[in-house]
Design a protein around this motif. Structure first.
Motif, PDB file in Angstrom:
ATOM      1  N   TYR A 200       0.846  -1.191   0.000  1.00 62.52           N
ATOM      2  CA  TYR A 200       0.000   0.000   0.000  1.00 62.52           C
ATOM      3  C   TYR A 200       0.886   1.247   0.000  1.00 62.52           C
ATOM      4  CZ  TYR A 200      -3.527  -3.296   1.889  1.00 62.52           C
ATOM      5  OH  TYR A 200      -4.368  -4.350   2.113  1.00 62.52           O
ATOM      6  N   HIS A 201       0.730   2.109  -0.941  1.00 59.48           N
ATOM      7  CA  HIS A 201       1.501   3.348  -0.979  1.00 59.48           C
ATOM      8  C   HIS A 201       0.715   4.427  -0.227  1.00 59.48           C
ATOM      9  CE1 HIS A 201       4.263   6.346  -2.275  1.00 59.48           C
ATOM     10  NE2 HIS A 201       3.441   6.933  -3.116  1.00 59.48           N
ATOM     11  N   PHE A 202       0.892   4.440   1.100  1.00 56.80           N
ATOM     12  CA  PHE A 202       0.073   5.301   1.958  1.00 56.80           C
ATOM     13  C   PHE A 202       0.616   6.722   2.099  1.00 56.80           C
ATOM     14  CE2 PHE A 202      -1.838   1.417   4.043  1.00 56.80           C
ATOM     15  CZ  PHE A 202      -3.148   1.739   3.751  1.00 56.80           C
ATOM     16  N   SER A 203       1.884   6.904   1.771  1.00 54.58           N
ATOM     17  CA  SER A 203       2.518   8.206   1.989  1.00 54.58           C
ATOM     18  C   SER A 203       2.916   8.798   0.645  1.00 54.58           C
ATOM     19  CB  SER A 203       3.755   8.012   2.883  1.00 54.58           C
ATOM     20  OG  SER A 203       4.476   9.209   2.994  1.00 54.58           O
ATOM     21  N   ALA A 204       2.138   9.756   0.174  1.00 51.48           N
ATOM     22  CA  ALA A 204       2.245  10.176  -1.222  1.00 51.48           C
ATOM     23  C   ALA A 204       2.876  11.541  -1.409  1.00 51.48           C
ATOM     24  CB  ALA A 204       0.844  10.221  -1.830  1.00 51.48           C
ATOM     25  N   ASN A 205       3.509  11.708  -2.545  1.00 52.17           N
ATOM     26  CA  ASN A 205       3.909  13.046  -2.987  1.00 52.17           C
ATOM     27  C   ASN A 205       3.932  13.139  -4.514  1.00 52.17           C
ATOM     28  OD1 ASN A 205       6.081  11.446  -3.431  1.00 52.17           O
ATOM     29  ND2 ASN A 205       7.602  12.952  -2.762  1.00 52.17           N
TER      30      ASN A 205
ATOM     31  N   ASP B  60       5.507   4.520   4.212  1.00 53.22           N
ATOM     32  CA  ASP B  60       4.323   3.759   3.772  1.00 53.22           C
ATOM     33  C   ASP B  60       3.909   2.740   4.834  1.00 53.22           C
ATOM     34  OD1 ASP B  60       3.904   5.040   1.338  1.00 53.22           O
ATOM     35  OD2 ASP B  60       5.091   3.612   0.177  1.00 53.22           O
TER      36      ASP B  60
ATOM     37  N   HIS F   4      -1.110   9.811   4.208  1.00 52.59           N
ATOM     38  CA  HIS F   4      -0.045  10.772   4.468  1.00 52.59           C
ATOM     39  C   HIS F   4       0.426  11.383   3.156  1.00 52.59           C
ATOM     40  CE1 HIS F   4       4.265  11.883   5.241  1.00 52.59           C
ATOM     41  NE2 HIS F   4       3.714  12.398   6.310  1.00 52.59           N
TER      42      HIS F   4
END
Lengths: 242, 242, 242, 242, 242, 242
Positions: A200-205, B60, F4
């Motif tokens: 899961y790519h939960f921390s995005a930019n 992540d 995030h």
């Protein structure tokens, strides 16, 4: 049953006592990454270890760590041996001035050692992985201590102690490998469910960082889990829709 | 920056609340091997991680662990939802009776969560090894919790959470492997000295246990270090004689 | 340097495993009054002890306490050896069910061992008095454990361990006596001022309890310090009026 | 029931505030050897003390220690009274700069006071021995603080407080003596077994240190326990062969 | 200076000792919400309080809390007075069986009291707000204890103690009001910037919950901060665009 | 479920790294008054909050505090970014030298974060009062940090964070007000007894300090409780005579 001889595992010879440096050394005496943590962790693990050979390994290394603890204690004793002789040295470390010379079961910041530092219980694979982690922390601190050391005798001893942490790491890796668990993530009696390969790519930019830890075909990459939730009401691969 | 949605990462459906079981679950909410430990450890590591890809990986997974923490908290909320309704349920867990329903940042024994559980700092290899150890502890506890669970909805959720710990382990192993450090003991800037291959058999009972962790040619086995000390005044391989 | 043999200091033979009793035993493994506290306290003291003979005494007893720790750990291992075999035994101690069999560095309530339990530093008289206190706490707990024990093998071992605490107390008393400090309150380099013989009766109920600890001519008894303060503005014997 | 008057037990007059010295003083306010430890230890013991006279003694001294705590707090208040006036004083103690002036329940290193410092429970002899140890720790710290003090008013107060610790020690010794336990190691209801006179020389260097604490006829000296174990399979005086 | 009288602040009369209930009571003796926390918090605050009247208030209440601590201790003493008489009572609370009868400075789970429970420092408004919070926690626990109590004498005492916590709350509120800070959020020397009225809705589920705490004109409601960030690259009202 | 984004809640731009200042900032990362304490406290409370609107409020603010934690962590990362480049910077903070650059879950003194800092449980009024207290502590520390800051970018960020604490205080006050409990001391299900208006003047010096917190007709002032006890055998208003 334990026995003790006055000879140290490695000779300690400190030419120039430095109480401020002694305070740093406390990290390996009564600190999180120190020899007490390592020795007690392996020792406690040995009681519930079901494999005779690995139980013996844990005890051999635990006993060595207790001898390392003694060596670090001796280094601290030597670096604080003159703290009563005059104010300037005392000022270098209020910690020792108040608590007296020699080692104490605290870290460099004066925090009491706690068994919360220890990671063990229930499964030999879990224990060995915790031991490799403990050795990594100890080695890291020894490198920092070496970097800051100026006394040649102190450096020689720390180099030896750092070396032994690598030696122990190798032993623990061999033991894990003998169980087939050095490069295999899963262990124990429960088989993972079908979500075991999802990343899961939960921390995005906006700029996805991809690497062996989230690439196909090993992993199924979910680039925008929030969007998935908002569209489906839940995450793909979980619940009824998995 | 963090954002939150009310949907849980995995749906929670508890048919039969069991406060005593909720107390067990606290180990994964505010205990040593719990989701808070994992989430905060990876998160804190991400600040000093020099590799962009691995920093992203740490974030992540950290964010996912916070969502796991929420799921465990919801399980506890559900298992304690009736504790004010009558004495019998209350008696099953004095801990919740006194502190109120829902999760608290304590373990099953009522001990406050402490950052002493966290292992991190200074080097990405050390951090990743600590992370594999953290996952092993979490997985171990989930297996025990699964073994004791009777509520089907609870079991399903715990199976999912256990699975994810294995998934994370695999990711951390891949990251370590990408650095060449999954099966290589040494890391950092200090080369070990010549004692790195010595195995000291410090814990004796006349029957040497030999295995890949202390065998030639990888290791030099010292069968009776005490005898060596008594004969030579110091251990072979250390000091002038190494 | 430490060495270890697999033989226990005293043989352990548990006929009927009792996990709930094992939880009690944790108090002497990872609890305040336990063997780890004693062993580490004496060991740490030995580094700064200026008297060779007493330094040796501290080390001899410290090493023995580590062997006691091992014996208590073995008792716990035996009493928890069946906890995976069935639910009923498990239910007797959720603590072990969750953390796995064998000893852990916690007390009976699940609280991590902390070096805050240790009392040492700076002066051999202070250290020896702390050691007599440590032994008293250990003996007290062993008596309670003996009182609750039902397994004959366990009782025999605990009786031995309790006995050794008394033996150590005797040794520490002899050491203090050799310094002239077993029955002499003062030590160190500072002479007390003239208030050293005052007894303030601060907790009143109209019926003064008198005994050797507040009688003339050893002590000057101040029956109502509050009245003294209100009449004189300060306590007799302190400040200008002492 | 407690009552309080604004007058201090001993007047405090600090001419030259010194925040760095105030930080040292914290050890006796919120540190292991401080007045809070002493006061609370005796107070808690008084609840279970079965002897009316000694219960009263414990309460009288406990109340005095609370008044000492107040005096130490006032010293700290005075030594930090100017910390907001300018940067230089602030720099002397970042601890107070961040937490504000006046005392806090931490020691000189910033560690929170914990009841783990307290030693009490179950038996008046155990409690009194713990109290003599507590007083010894307090006296030791006061001597170190006196040694580092430069302000005359501060020295006078510390001398008084040190004196009172000796006074309390004398009272506790008299109380122990009245129970016949000042010089008698054993107490309680369990008779020691026949190993009570054995001295095991576990820490060797070829040169036995002998003294009143391991000499015949009081003690039976075992010069080489390891040899005994290897020859007999167990230690002399223990098990079937004792 | 402290003084003490043997009379309790409120008479304690326990007809039916209940060790399990005594264990609950520990929460108010050595637990987070207990009388020791309250008493020490107010006492420590009084040293740095710049307002004479409020300093006196803090001391008056602190002294009362110490007397409450004594009352709770007496309740525990009474509820454990028979624990040595027979096994059944003992079994109700292993905690007291091991530590002895009477109160100890631990909570109901056996965790040592720690000064980390205390909230104080630097500003009287901050201190008074912390005190209202401390009283709320104490009152909450007393209500739970009352709810579980069966002994009439115990209930009467707890009702009185709960009442006093409300009385103290009223006093602290009056003191805050006298400073104009009971209903005014800001205090101290720093004026808030222009973002002080923004409410960020960070936790979404599509159904905005609106109330006095996020309504216009008092507050500026940001319904979807994530969208704002994604569109503007930063949050409205912060940085150049505020 | 959490999500995030890499963008910080407020941009961080540190021109001149200062490791000693970074050590101060740790107080708001892993210290008692820090963002982790706030975030976790509100988050944990939300699980048992029975009011949907206030539950949402708690979650909105909790998520914001996690983003603040990230901002403080970034400030620390920036202020320690050069610590490996040379000795002088390192010497400014031994803490970071040993533990590595970036934030750690400790306070400025090196003490591990503990959940003992958290105040929550059982009742929404108690929780909200605890939250106002938590915000007051955070604001107080930010003012001190602002006062010591020299880097303009750092000051701007801290001003924003301080502002938000005031904003949160206002929201919590509005929520309490909506429950009728902002200025009303009592809450819960137990009505206070008739002693609720008594003010005991337990700490005397002959000069009664009177104020809104102890004045008629709100309060009944007992000027000399000790005299009352000595004359009546108990306190007026308590027991049979109330």
């Amino acid at each position: 049953m334990f026995f003790h001889r006055k000879e140290l595992m490695v000779p300690v010879d400190v030419k120039k006592p430095d109480p401020a440096y002694a305070q740093f050394l406390l990290q390996q005496f009564g600190g999180a990454t120190g020899e007490l943590t390592a020795g007690l962790q392996y020792w406690v693990q040995s009681f519930h270890c079901p494999k005779v050979g690995i139980r013996d390994l844990l005890q051999d290394i635990a006993v060595e760590e207790f001898s390392h603890l003694e060596v670090v204690g001796k280094l601290i004793e030597e670096h604080t041996r003159e703290i009563t002789k005059g104010a300037p040295e005392v000022e270098q470390s209020p910690l020792f001035a108040l608590r007296g010379k020699g080692p104490h079961l605290i870290d460099d910041a004066g925090v009491n050692w706690t068994a919360a530092y220890i990671n063990e219980g229930g499964d030999v694979v879990r224990d060995l992985r915790a031991d490799i982690a403990a050795e990594a922390g100890a080695r890291e601190t020894y490198e920092i201590l070496l970097d800051r050391a100026t006394d040649p005798g102190t450096k020689k001893v720390l180099h030896y102690l750092l070396t032994r942490e690598i030696a122990h790491t190798k032993m623990f890796m061999k033991a894990l490998e003998s169980l087939g668990k050095l490069t295999e993530p899963a262990f124990g009696n429960v088989k993972p469910d079908e979500t075991v390969n999802i990343y899961y790519h939960f921390s995005a930019n906006g700029a996805a960082q991809r690497g062996p830890w989230n690439q196909e075909p090993e992993f199924r990459y979910i680039p925008d889990p929030e969007k998935t939730v908002m569209e489906h009401g839940e995450l793909v691969g979980v619940g009824g829709k998995r």
